[in-house]
Design an enzyme around this catalytic site. Structure first.
Site, short mmCIF file in Angstrom:
data_model
loop_
_atom_site.label_atom_id
_atom_site.label_comp_id
_atom_site.label_asym_id
_atom_site.label_seq_id
_atom_site.Cartn_x
_atom_site.Cartn_y
_atom_site.Cartn_z
N GLU A 115 9.46 -4.84 -4.49
CA GLU A 115 10.83 -4.86 -4.26
C GLU A 115 11.21 -5.93 -3.31
O GLU A 115 10.40 -5.90 -2.07
CB GLU A 115 11.18 -3.57 -3.65
CG GLU A 115 12.97 -3.63 -3.45
CD GLU A 115 13.39 -2.33 -2.40
OE1 GLU A 115 12.64 -1.33 -2.43
OE2 GLU A 115 14.44 -2.26 -2.10
N ARG A 158 -3.45 3.66 -2.55
CA ARG A 158 -3.05 2.56 -1.80
C ARG A 158 -3.94 2.19 -0.58
O ARG A 158 -4.65 3.13 -0.11
CB ARG A 158 -1.50 3.21 -1.39
CG ARG A 158 -1.00 2.90 -0.04
CD ARG A 158 0.25 3.84 -0.20
NE ARG A 158 1.35 2.98 0.63
CZ ARG A 158 2.11 2.40 0.00
NH1 ARG A 158 2.41 2.58 -1.21
NH2 ARG A 158 2.94 1.58 0.72
N LYS A 218 6.91 -1.82 4.81
CA LYS A 218 7.60 -3.02 5.25
C LYS A 218 8.76 -2.86 6.06
O LYS A 218 9.48 -3.49 6.90
CB LYS A 218 8.33 -3.58 3.86
CG LYS A 218 7.38 -4.34 2.90
CD LYS A 218 8.06 -4.84 1.88
CE LYS A 218 8.20 -3.70 0.56
NZ LYS A 218 8.50 -4.25 -0.85
P1 ATP Z 1 5.99 -0.48 1.35
O1 ATP Z 1 6.04 1.13 1.53
O2 ATP Z 1 4.77 -1.13 2.54
O3 ATP Z 1 7.16 -1.02 1.92
P2 ATP Z 1 6.24 -0.45 -1.17
O4 ATP Z 1 5.48 0.51 -2.09
O5 ATP Z 1 7.83 -0.16 -1.05
O6 ATP Z 1 5.61 -0.97 0.06
P3 ATP Z 1 6.90 -2.47 -3.20
O7 ATP Z 1 7.29 -3.61 -2.93
O8 ATP Z 1 7.61 -1.59 -3.96
O9 ATP Z 1 6.26 -2.11 -1.80
O10 ATP Z 1 5.45 -2.40 -3.58
C1 ATP Z 1 5.05 -3.55 -4.75
C2 ATP Z 1 3.71 -3.15 -5.50
O11 ATP Z 1 2.88 -2.85 -4.55
C3 ATP Z 1 3.67 -1.65 -5.88
O12 ATP Z 1 3.04 -1.51 -7.34
C4 ATP Z 1 3.00 -0.77 -4.93
O13 ATP Z 1 2.51 0.21 -5.51
C5 ATP Z 1 1.99 -1.77 -4.53
N1 ATP Z 1 1.68 -1.35 -2.94
C6 ATP Z 1 2.40 -1.52 -1.90
N2 ATP Z 1 1.76 -1.01 -0.81
C7 ATP Z 1 0.65 -0.98 -1.10
C8 ATP Z 1 -0.69 -0.88 -0.64
N3 ATP Z 1 -0.72 -0.50 0.91
N4 ATP Z 1 -1.83 -0.74 -1.25
C9 ATP Z 1 -1.76 -0.96 -2.40
N5 ATP Z 1 -0.71 -1.29 -3.50
C10 ATP Z 1 0.46 -1.39 -2.47
MG MG Z 2 9.21 0.54 -2.15
#
Ligand code: ATP
Ligand code: MG
Length: 757
Positions: free
Chosen positions: A31, A258, A268
């Site tokens: 996102e 994760r 984020k």
């Molecule tokens: P955050 O919770 O850090 O804001 P998010 O999951 O909301 O992260 P997205 O931008 O939606 O962030 O994630 C994009 C991709 O990256 C998704 O497939 C997510 O599963 C993966 N991702 C995000 N954080 C991690 C992590 N800590 N380890 C592995 N993959 C991740």
């Molecule tokens: Mg997210």
């Protein structure tokens, strides 16, 4: 590549073999509401890695369904990160917003199948009706709306006829499902907001659970790989695609654990808080766990890729030690970068028996790095060494320069200390040394044994640089947020000195500053007239548990001397290990009393020393002078003794500092007096009187002594007059020597300067 590298590879391999898919298509679907972090790097490596391992393709898709938080600057940061890591998304970047029309059509289809309805209860009621893990939910009365009614309302929602939150579109699944996510999940909500790409066309936006699976389907994705927290969403993913009869080759979702790293926050939302609150200098601040931050700090893509490979892919969430990431960058740079010399906290050394200058041709790389290249390191009779590479009162195991211990200048000669010059406060301002002409590195026939080699720079040729010493952003292993920030995560040294070749030859952007760590020419702020280097990582893990620290290394001179470096870095980093009480003291010493970082650190961490210091402070308000004498002289006595066993008292130390401060005695004499106090416990004033140690400040007494020395050294006088002003120190030193240290150095300095004019 091993087809069985991890469980995801196993799945993909089987799916190809069984003919379920002809081509592997994955996607990385962030996102665009923040800069990508190291967790995203893991996801990028997995998704792009699998695609490349199986000759497939990976899409970069911006999951932009939340108009209020998204922005093109994040899109650019995401593209940049993927590219920097070396992956290729092909022709174009995809956006979920490109599919808004199609997704809307699928929603209509579900309504027509009576599988979706417009609900109009408020949020609170909806939550109440969802039930609990042990209790089934209650379906909303609005679920009975007819298909016509639903189509009509949904269209009006789309046309902007309702306010935010007035209605939602829900899937009609099962209000008693064990998986709570299946209890009629939301598919669409009303949001009167401007979308950074779709503009104002939409005022309804699809929810993740609806948009994601359909976007995957639209893009012909085969394997939709996401993190474990979406495990329960998998049932919705399948329900949507199955209900809409979207058949193979349709995508399936697979989850992995994760990445979590200690001493780091990764969400984020929390990172945004750091940026917006200006706790860091933007998303690319070198302390941020963002790809942009690592990049700016000087990490290489190889080190990040290697790290992602090492941590692997698993199904169980775990916490990775940040030391492992630091190991990866250290390991990578160790094999690549030139070694050069930089002095962060310069102490002048005058080599009295050296004349002229020479260039020492020195290799950039150690033997075990398969690279070639040399540079000229200028050497002269005035150089700078690291202040704490000299110790007047060395601890056991101190291998560097002391009044009685020689040291090698890296790539150069062995030097021996001749004299220590101090200012009126007792701070060391210069070392007079002699060099051993036959000890040159590579052709040493001197037979002198030294225990270490230290970095140095020649004062005339050295360049000034700014060095930014970065340390971990958080002091706690499991930080929550800003309350856990490490107050010492950035220390800026404005005037470090570096050998000229680094600035002139630009052989690389990354260097090992010998014995200091790895550094990177800051990509934004570096200017030829004002070079700036960021610390990438230290040479050793300075945060490692004490028990692990300090195992001896090879017999290589430089490596053998790791002790100092560990200690040095702990001044920066180890503050985290202070107790609350020590921290309070440290802050007070640093901020209120004006002590320097190191002195404050030593005092705060040692209860005996701080107790003694506080007591002496209570009778004399001279915090800096007192602290200096406590951390050096008194500390030596207290090392294996209790305060009660000392012959002298804190009050007597105050007296000593008082007569030092007011000029009655010189700092050299102060030491002598102190030695006497240790033995006898006599008052310092008594000792001074008994021994006639009062400092001589009277020019009438000092002048003839100077005249005498000038008369005896005609050579040096003419050199001085010819422009070698550095010889001033020689004359001052001689006067001090002649008076047994009793002459007031300030007065001597003035008089000598006058007489030699
Ligand atoms: P955050 O919770 O850090 O804001 P998010 O999951 O909301 O992260 P997205 O931008 O939606 O962030 O994630 C994009 C991709 O990256 C998704 O497939 C997510 O599963 C993966 N991702 C995000 N954080 C991690 C992590 N800590 N380890 C592995 N993959 C991740
Ligand atoms: Mg997210």
């Amino acid at each position: 590549m091993s087809e069985n590298k991890d469980f995801l590879h196993v799945i993909v391999n089987e799916d190809l073999k069984s003919g379920k898919y002809k081509e592997v298509i994955t996607r990385f679907p962030p996102e665009p509401n923040g800069f990508p972090h190291i967790g995203h790097a893991k996801s990028i490596c997995i998704n792009f890695g699998i695609a490349s391992d199986f000759n497939g393709h990976c899409n970069l898709r911006m999951d932009d369904t939340n108009p209020t938080k998204e922005d093109t600057k994040y899109v650019e940061a995401l593209k940049d990160a993927v590219q920097w890591l070396g992956f290729d998304w092909g022709e174009n970047v995809h956006f979920t917003s490109d599919y808004f029309d199609k997704i809307y059509d699928y929603a209509i289809e579900l309504i027509k199948m009576d599988k979706a309805y417009v609900d109009s209860v408020n949020e609170e009621q909806m939550r109440e009706n969802r039930g609990t893990v042990t209790q089934a939910g209650i379906r909303s009365k609005f679920a009975n709306r007819t298909i016509e009614e639903n189509l009509n309302l949904f269209e009006k929602m789309k046309n902007g006829e309702f306010k935010d939150g007035e209605h939602v579109l829900r899937a009609k699944i099962d209000m008693s499902a064990a998986n709570m996510k299946l209890r009629d999940p939301l598919l669409y909500r009303i949001r009167h907001a401007h979308h950074f790409r779709a503009g104002d066309k939409w005022c309804i936006y699809p929810m993740y659970d609806f948009a994601h699976c359909l976007s995957d389907y639209i893009e012909n994705v085969s394997h939709s790989i996401c993190t474990l927290e979406f495990e329960n969403n998998r049932d919705i993913y399948n329900w949507v695609l199955d209900t809409l009869k979207l058949e193979l080759p349709r995508p399936f979702q697979h989850e992995f654990a994760r990445l979590g790293i200690n001493y780091t926050v990764m969400s984020k939302r929390k990172l945004l808080e750091l940026v917006e609150g200006k706790y860091v200098d933007g998303w690319d601040d070198p302390r941020m766990p963002t790809i942009a931050g690592y990049k700016r700090k000087g990490y290489t893509k190889e080190s990040i890729l290697n790290f992602c490979d090492q941590i692997g892919v698993a199904k169980a969430n775990s916490m990775v030690d940040v030391a492992q990431l630091e190991f990866c960058i250290r390991d990578d740079l160790n094999k690549k970068v030139p070694r050069v010399m930089c002095v962060l906290d310069p102490l002048k050394v005058t080599i009295e028996n050296y004349e002229g200058s020479e260039d020492l041709v020195s290799p950039y790389y150690p033997h075990d790095v398969p690279k070639e290249g040399t540079r000229k390191v200028p050497f002269s009779n005035e150089i700078y060494i690291e202040r704490d590479d000299f110790s007047e009162n060395p601890e056991k195991g101190y291998f560097r320069l002391t009044p009685t211990q020689a040291v090698r200048l890296r790539h150069g000669y062995i030097i021996t200390c001749q004299e220590v010059i101090k200012d009126s406060k007792g701070n060391i301002v210069e070392i007079k040394a002699k060099y051993h002409p036959d000890s040159k590195s590579g052709s040493d026939t001197s037979g002198i044994k030294v225990k270490s080699a230290i970095q140095w720079v020649s004062s005339k040729e050295a360049r000034q640089i700014e060095v930014r010493l970065y340390d971990r952003l958080f002091k706690n292993e499991a930080p929550e947020g800003i309350e856990d920030l490490n107050p010492n995560s950035l220390r800026i040294i404005k005037n470090a000195l570096i050998e000229p070749a680094v600035i002139l030859e630009k052989i690389d952007k990354r260097f090992q500053f010998e014995r200091q760590g790895y550094f990177y020419a800051d990509p934004l702020d570096y200017r030829d007239e004002k070079p700036v280097f960021n610390k990438i990582v230290g040479l050793k893990d300075s945060w490692a548990k004490k028990t692990k620290a300090e195992e001896p290394k090879s017999n290589n001179e430089v490596k053998a001397e790791t002790k100092k470096q560990v200690k040095n870095e702990q001044v920066v980093g180890e503050v985290a290990a202070m107790s609350d009480k020590e921290k309070v003291l440290f802050d007070k010493y640093l901020k209120e009393l004006g002590l320097n970082n190191e002195v404050a650190n030593i005092l705060a961490r040692d209860e005996k020393l701080s107790t003694f210091y506080e007591e002496s402070l209570s009778t004399l308000n001279s915090p800096v002078s007192l602290a200096n004498i406590v951390v050096t002289e008194v500390a030596r006595e207290l090392k294996d003794k209790e305060i009660s066993k000392l012959k002298f008292t804190a009050g007597q130390i105050s007296q000593l500092v008082k007569i030092l401060d007011d000029g009655t005695i010189s700092s050299k004499i102060a030491k002598q007096v102190f030695e006497e106090m240790v033995k006898t416990g006599d008052n310092p004033t008594k000792i001074v009187e008994d021994k006639g140690l009062v400092q001589i400040s009277d020019p009438a007494i000092i002048s003839p002594i100077i005249d005498d020395i000038i008369a005896k050294n005609p050579d040096n006088v003419s050199k001085f007059k010819a422009g070698n002003t550095k010889l001033l120190g020689f004359f001052v030193g001689q006067v001090l020597k002649t008076t047994g240290g009793k002459a007031n150095p300030k007065v001597v300095n003035q008089l000598v300067a006058q007489k030699l004019k």
